[in-house]
Design a protein around this motif. Structure first.
Motif, short mmCIF file in Angstrom:
data_model
loop_
_atom_site.label_atom_id
_atom_site.label_comp_id
_atom_site.label_asym_id
_atom_site.label_seq_id
_atom_site.Cartn_x
_atom_site.Cartn_y
_atom_site.Cartn_z
N LEU A 75 0.83 -1.19 0.00
CA LEU A 75 0.00 0.00 0.00
C LEU A 75 0.87 1.25 0.00
CD1 LEU A 75 -2.44 -1.19 2.81
CD2 LEU A 75 -2.99 -1.09 0.36
N ARG A 76 0.51 2.21 -0.82
CA ARG A 76 1.27 3.47 -0.87
C ARG A 76 0.63 4.50 0.05
NH1 ARG A 76 -0.81 2.38 -5.85
NH2 ARG A 76 -2.62 3.57 -6.56
N THR A 77 1.45 5.46 0.47
CA THR A 77 0.92 6.56 1.27
C THR A 77 1.46 7.87 0.74
OG1 THR A 77 0.76 7.50 3.50
CG2 THR A 77 2.76 6.25 3.02
N TRP A 78 0.54 8.81 0.52
CA TRP A 78 0.88 10.15 0.04
C TRP A 78 0.55 11.17 1.13
CZ3 TRP A 78 -1.92 9.30 -5.30
CH2 TRP A 78 -1.13 8.46 -6.09
N VAL A 79 1.26 12.29 1.12
CA VAL A 79 1.18 13.25 2.23
C VAL A 79 -0.16 13.97 2.25
CG1 VAL A 79 2.27 15.23 3.36
CG2 VAL A 79 3.70 13.47 2.25
N ASN A 80 -0.43 14.80 1.24
CA ASN A 80 -1.71 15.52 1.14
C ASN A 80 -2.27 15.37 -0.27
OD1 ASN A 80 -1.99 16.80 3.82
ND2 ASN A 80 -0.13 17.90 3.24
N PRO A 81 -2.80 14.19 -0.59
CA PRO A 81 -3.24 13.92 -1.96
C PRO A 81 -4.55 14.62 -2.31
CG PRO A 81 -3.77 12.07 -0.55
CD PRO A 81 -2.97 13.03 0.29
N SER A 82 -4.80 14.70 -3.61
CA SER A 82 -6.06 15.25 -4.10
C SER A 82 -7.15 14.18 -3.99
CB SER A 82 -5.92 15.67 -5.56
OG SER A 82 -5.87 14.52 -6.40
N TYR A 115 6.63 10.03 -0.21
CA TYR A 115 7.11 11.37 0.18
C TYR A 115 6.74 12.41 -0.87
CZ TYR A 115 9.58 8.73 3.74
OH TYR A 115 9.88 7.90 4.80
N SER A 116 5.48 12.37 -1.25
CA SER A 116 4.94 13.30 -2.22
C SER A 116 3.43 13.35 -2.01
CB SER A 116 5.27 12.83 -3.65
OG SER A 116 4.80 13.75 -4.61
N ASP A 117 2.77 14.26 -2.70
CA ASP A 117 1.31 14.33 -2.65
C ASP A 117 0.67 13.48 -3.74
OD1 ASP A 117 1.41 16.12 -0.51
OD2 ASP A 117 1.43 17.88 -1.84
N GLN A 125 9.34 13.12 -8.58
CA GLN A 125 9.67 13.04 -7.16
C GLN A 125 9.39 14.41 -6.56
OE1 GLN A 125 10.62 10.40 -5.33
NE2 GLN A 125 11.00 8.89 -6.93
N ILE A 126 8.13 14.82 -6.69
CA ILE A 126 7.74 16.19 -6.33
C ILE A 126 7.53 16.31 -4.82
CG2 ILE A 126 6.04 18.02 -6.70
CD1 ILE A 126 5.41 16.66 -9.40
N LYS A 127 8.19 17.26 -4.25
CA LYS A 127 8.11 17.52 -2.81
C LYS A 127 6.66 17.83 -2.40
CE LYS A 127 11.27 20.28 -1.54
NZ LYS A 127 12.00 21.58 -1.44
N PRO A 128 6.20 17.31 -1.26
CA PRO A 128 4.86 17.68 -0.79
C PRO A 128 4.71 19.19 -0.68
CG PRO A 128 5.74 15.87 0.50
CD PRO A 128 6.87 16.35 -0.36
N ALA A 129 3.56 19.70 -1.07
CA ALA A 129 3.34 21.15 -1.07
C ALA A 129 3.58 21.75 0.31
CB ALA A 129 1.93 21.46 -1.55
N ALA A 130 3.19 21.01 1.35
CA ALA A 130 3.34 21.53 2.72
C ALA A 130 4.79 21.66 3.15
CB ALA A 130 2.59 20.62 3.69
N TRP A 131 5.69 21.03 2.42
CA TRP A 131 7.12 21.09 2.77
C TRP A 131 7.88 22.11 1.94
CZ3 TRP A 131 8.56 15.13 3.01
CH2 TRP A 131 7.69 14.50 3.94
N GLU A 132 7.22 22.73 0.98
CA GLU A 132 7.88 23.72 0.13
C GLU A 132 8.39 24.90 0.98
OE1 GLU A 132 8.81 23.91 -2.87
OE2 GLU A 132 7.77 22.26 -3.87
N GLY A 133 9.58 25.37 0.62
CA GLY A 133 10.16 26.52 1.31
C GLY A 133 10.91 26.18 2.57
N ILE A 175 12.28 13.57 -3.18
CA ILE A 175 12.06 14.90 -2.61
C ILE A 175 12.99 15.90 -3.29
CG2 ILE A 175 11.75 16.25 -0.49
CD1 ILE A 175 11.75 13.61 1.07
N TYR A 176 12.74 16.13 -4.59
CA TYR A 176 13.57 17.05 -5.35
C TYR A 176 13.35 18.51 -4.93
CZ TYR A 176 14.28 13.24 -8.76
OH TYR A 176 14.61 12.06 -9.40
N PRO A 177 14.37 19.34 -5.03
CA PRO A 177 15.72 19.04 -5.54
C PRO A 177 16.70 18.56 -4.46
CG PRO A 177 15.53 21.39 -5.20
CD PRO A 177 14.18 20.80 -4.84
N GLU A 178 16.34 18.76 -3.20
CA GLU A 178 17.31 18.48 -2.13
C GLU A 178 17.77 17.02 -2.10
OE1 GLU A 178 14.92 22.06 -0.82
OE2 GLU A 178 14.52 20.14 -1.80
N GLY A 179 16.86 16.09 -2.44
CA GLY A 179 17.20 14.67 -2.35
C GLY A 179 17.59 14.04 -3.65
#
Length: 346
Positions: A75-82, A115-117, A125-133, A175-179
């Motif tokens: 099972l997959r888990t996404w942070v804040n999915p649509s 580790y994405s939405d 490998q898009i960073k979750p929106a809540a982690w941006e910045g 978790i691009y770009p840092e990872g």
């Protein structure tokens, strides 16, 4: 003499009783993994898709999977999915509910942190929106906190996953770009935050690092050599194997030996267990997909030192009429295709 006979009787009775109880867990632990990743199932059911067994009788999809030899659910888990039925859902609460359901069916459980939405794979490998910045130290804490939170929710629900993935198909990092793999020291730190959070909640869960192109030994050597050099922690090497996505869509017979050789090299080189955590074949070629699945299972069973753990089909129930996905093992009539019978082969 009678006393000795009575003692012998009760001793034998106790042994039989223990034999009937305790091995249930040990057999489960040692059983070859025949799995299904079914992250779409909740939404398929919610939108009215019906599942039927080989005889055309409507059944719970879990029963159909069980009847076809499936013993493990991924099972997959996404942070804040649509709320999109295909590209959304799989939030923590939904995933935990599915894990509980899987356990009630006697299934073993694997959890996959993207580790994405939404989808995380070599192209995304898009960073979750809540982690941006967030700066890098904050991002490390985000990974730890989120992983710990999800693992704790599973534990509270009575679920102890046997395996947990830190990232999904992370050949380019996560978790691009840092990872990105262009910065391996940071990628290793992110991986280790996930690893540490998993072990803090569930020490017995084995942590998987997972790459695509399981037949590509150069890809795996380069990535895991870097992981080793930079101190990334893991217990199992996970592989995807999809010939459909390889250039020219070659038949599996051209790369199946490469898959087997790569798994053996991973075991010899790093001393880790291996598992094909994603596989799939074209739904329009069920016989070929059946043959491929049998061959993949044989290669995993032949891995050095018995360190081949098993094979997991990605969304076998995800019929094309619902998902538009061409690699399920299900028909638009709601019935499993011949391909699923491959998991019944001993």
């Amino acid at each position: 003499m009678k006393k000795h006979k009575i003692l012998l009787f009760w001793s034998l009775f106790l042994l039989v009783l223990l034999a009937g109880c305790s091995p249930i867990l040990s057999n489960k632990e040692n059983k070859f993994v025949k799995g299904a990743d079914i992250g779409w199932l909740q939404q398929m059911e919610a939108t009215g898709f019906k599942f039927y067994d080989d005889k055309g009788v409507e059944q719970d999809c879990f029963k159909i999977l069980t009847d076809h030899g499936i013993n493990t659910i991924r099972l997959r888990t996404w942070v804040n999915p649509s709320a999109d039925k295909i590209n959304g859902h799989n939030r923590k609460e939904e995933m935990v509910a599915m894990a509980v359901r899987a356990q009630k069916w006697g299934m073993r459980v694997m959890i996959n942190f993207h580790y994405s939405d939404t989808w995380a794979d070599p192209g995304h490998q898009i960073k979750p929106a809540a982690w941006e910045g967030h700066d890098f130290p904050h991002l490390l804490q985000d990974v730890y906190n989120y992983t710990y939170e999800v693992m704790s929710a599973l534990k509270k629900a009575g679920i102890k996953p046997e395996w947990v993935q830190v990232g999904n198909e992370t050949s380019g990092g996560m978790i691009y770009p840092e990872g990105s793999v262009s910065n391996w020291p940071q990628l290793a730190q992110l991986i280790n935050k996930g690893y540490d959070a998993i072990k803090a909640v569930s020490p017995s869960s084995k942590v998987i690092l997972h790459l695509d192109q399981g037949n590509n030994n150069k890809r795996f050597r380069n990535w895991f050599d870097n992981a080793k050099v930079h101190g990334a922690k893991f217990d199992v090497i996970g592989l995807s194997y999809y010939t459909y996505w390889l250039p020219g869509n070659p038949d599996y017979t051209f790369s199946i030996d490469d898959l087997g050789n790569n798994m053996n090299d991973m075991v010899a080189r790093y001393g880790k267990e291996v598992m094909v955590v994603e596989v799939g074949g074209e739904d329009t070629k069920p016989q070929n997909t059946y043959d491929m699945l049998v061959a993949v299972q044989q290669k995993v069973k032949a891995v050095l030192e018995g360190k081949g753990l098993g094979v997991i089909y990605w969304e076998p129930q995800g019929a094309r009429s619902w998902s538009k996905y061409p690699l399920s093992a299900w028909g638009d009539d709601g019935k499993p295709s011949q391909a699923m019978d491959a998991f019944l082969v001993k």
